[in-house]
Scaffold this active site. Structure first.
Site, PDB file in Angstrom:
ATOM      1  CB  CYS A 171     -37.205   2.351 -19.916  1.00  0.00           C
ATOM      2  SG  CYS A 171     -37.897   2.688 -21.567  1.00  0.00           S
ATOM      3  CB  CYS A 229      33.673  -0.950  18.036  1.00  0.00           C
ATOM      4  SG  CYS A 229      31.981  -0.482  18.439  1.00  0.00           S
TER       5      CYS A 229
END
Length: 536
Positions: A136, A304
């Site tokens: 820092c 069918c």
């Protein structure tokens, strides 16, 4: 196979055989200890003690911590270094004390450099009495500045954030170095304890403890959810199947559930097949047909044969021959063409592919259903075993006026069922991958599997249904003693069946090849010859 001899051998209930499917001892010589094992365990931990434990050791969290501390203390004592430095060394050499000793005395400087164990550097204080933080870039008094062995100064706040972020990222924090990129000084336990929050300290200690197991090639965690035990395995042993204190049995080699006598490769293929999307495609191929125009798969959901594809295609075709529906009718004779078998053409190739997919799916379903059913039966048997221990055994002891130690043959039967269900389950995975063209091996395998399964069903039915007659009804002592003899006999016979099955599968059914007759007689006659040889 002489069943009378098997029953005779089984009548001596206390003459327990050796470990399931191997030659190593699995029972304690102390009968009282064995009784206590069978009757007072709250789970199927007994499976641990029944199986050979000379090739693996179960470590609880306290055991792991104790071993870790012992290793750290040993290194501290022998090398005359701090505990913090000993942790760094052991982490760098995968917690192997011997390797640390060997490397240290061979080249100490090289070892120190490799693990970041540098000599402590004194930080020179400026005249102002404050130091500049390298992160820092603020000036702080000496009491608010810390450094690793390298001496690079950073404020305590930046250290806390730096270490805390590393801990949050995972176990990599155990190899944390100085924030200066070119510096290799290690950040050890002492700095973590001094500069981090209680929560981060707890996480760090947890990572350190887990590294003791995960970095060691001889130890692995039990994969059961919520279990904190580990297994130390003697590498080079025959079987990889181990059972933890939590009752979970798994393969130490691949960490899948225990699968003896099937090898890890087969298990991996079977598990991948169970979850593979290819099975969905097989279902589509087997139960649908592609639209002749847009090629999207269509499932027939009405009676069918007139099919209409979904919009925007809307193509109308015949389900039977995939021909255009407009070509079907009385005037064209289309219906009559549908029932004719064509030996060549694209239609036959499509039908052949669909038929192959359907057969493949049916074959897979056959083996998977039996695999899954035996798994569910095993889970039910485990639940019944637990109930027998906690509820029914005391009731039966009171009803039959016998101590619980004299009823351990019932627990033995349930344990046999649990183990055999597991073995039988995996034989279906084995059977699925057994080449179909190897007819003699397949016939031999299916015979052994069938005999073992039939024996297990007799045992399971006896202990699951007949036993409750003696729990709920008043029966004579002679009747109960007869039941004892029957159940013990079935347990022993079932064990023999599964020993034969497991032995054959672990040998890859090689006995079939080694003792196959030279003449090409019928496959059934060959199988009979193999079985006569196998069972003597």
């Amino acid at each position: 196979m002489d069943s009378e001899d098997d029953m005779h051998d089984a009548n001596d209930v206390d003459s327990y055989e050796e470990d399931y499917y191997s030659g190593d001892a699995m029972y304690s010589d102390d009968e009282d200890d064995a009784d206590d094992e069978f009757l007072h365990n709250d789970s199927d931990d007994v499976l641990v003690s029944r199986q050979q434990k000379n090739y693996y050791t179960i470590l609880k969290e306290d055991d792991i911590s104790e071993r870790q501390e012992e290793d750290i203390t040993t290194i501290c004592s022998v090398l005359s270094i701090s505990r913090d430095s000993a942790c760094m060394l052991l982490r760098g050499y995968n917690w192997n004390v011997s390797n640390v000793h060997e490397a240290w005395f061979a080249n100490e400087d090289k070892v120190r450099k490799a693990v970041g164990l540098l000599d402590k550097t004194d930080v020179k204080l400026p005249k102002a009495g404050e130091l500049l933080c390298g992160i820092c870039f603020e000036s702080y008094s000496v009491d608010k500045i810390s450094s690793a062995a390298c001496g690079h100064p950073f404020c305590n706040s930046c250290w806390t954030a730096y270490i805390g972020t590393s801990i949050s990222d995972g176990p990599g924090c155990l190899t944390l170095r100085c924030p200066i990129p070119s510096c290799g000084a290690a950040v050890g336990v002492d700095m973590v304890n001094m500069l981090t929050s209680d929560e981060d300290k707890k996480k760090y200690r947890r990572y350190l403890l887990r590294s003791y197991i995960e970095d060691n090639r001889k130890t692995k965690w039990c994969p059961a959810p919520g279990c904190d035990c580990a297994i130390e395995f003697d590498l080079g042993s025959g079987s990889y199947d181990v059972t933890c204190h939590c009752s979970y049995s798994f393969c130490w080699n691949c960490t899948e559930e225990a699968h003896r006598p099937v090898d890890c490769e087969t298990v991996s293929k079977w598990i991948m097949k169970n979850i593979a999307e290819s099975e969905n495609m097989n279902w589509i191929l087997a139960n649908s047909k592609p639209c002749p125009k847009c090629k999207r798969p269509i499932e027939k959901n009405q009676g069918c044969m007139h099919m209409t594809c979904n919009p925007p295609c809307k193509y109308e075709f015949c389900w039977l021959c995939l021909g255009q529906w407009s070509d079907h009718g009385e005037r064209t004779g289309g219906f009559h063409a549908c029932n004719r078998y064509e030996s060549e053409g694209a239609y036959d190739e499509s039908e052949r592919r669909r038929e192959m997919a359907k057969n493949s799916l049916e074959r897979y379903t056959h083996y998977y259903e039996r695999w899954a059913t035996n798994q569910s039966s095993r889970q039910k048997a485990l639940a019944d075993l637990q109930q027998m221990r906690t509820v029914h055994l005391a009731k039966l002891s009171e009803k039959q006026c016998q101590p619980e130690t004299q009823l351990k043959f019932i627990i033995e039967a349930w344990l046999q069922i649990v183990e055999c269900r597991r073995v039988l389950k995996w034989t279906y995975a084995y059977g699925y991958y057994l080449p179909e063209q190897e007819h003699a091996k397949r016939q031999f395998f299916e015979y052994l599997q069938g005999e073992a399964e039939a024996g297990l069903e007799r045992l399971h039915q006896c202990v699951e249904k007949e036993l409750f007659t003696y729990l709920n009804d008043d029966c004579s002592q002679d009747a109960f003693n007869n039941f004892r003899t029957k159940l013990a006999g079935l347990t022993s016979v079932t064990r023999n069946y599964f020993e034969n099955l497991v032995r054959a599968l672990e040998n890859g059914l090689s006995d079939v090849d080694a003792h196959a007759p030279s003449s090409k007689t019928s496959s059934s006659k060959n199988a009979v010859q193999y079985l006569y040889w196998f069972f003597g």
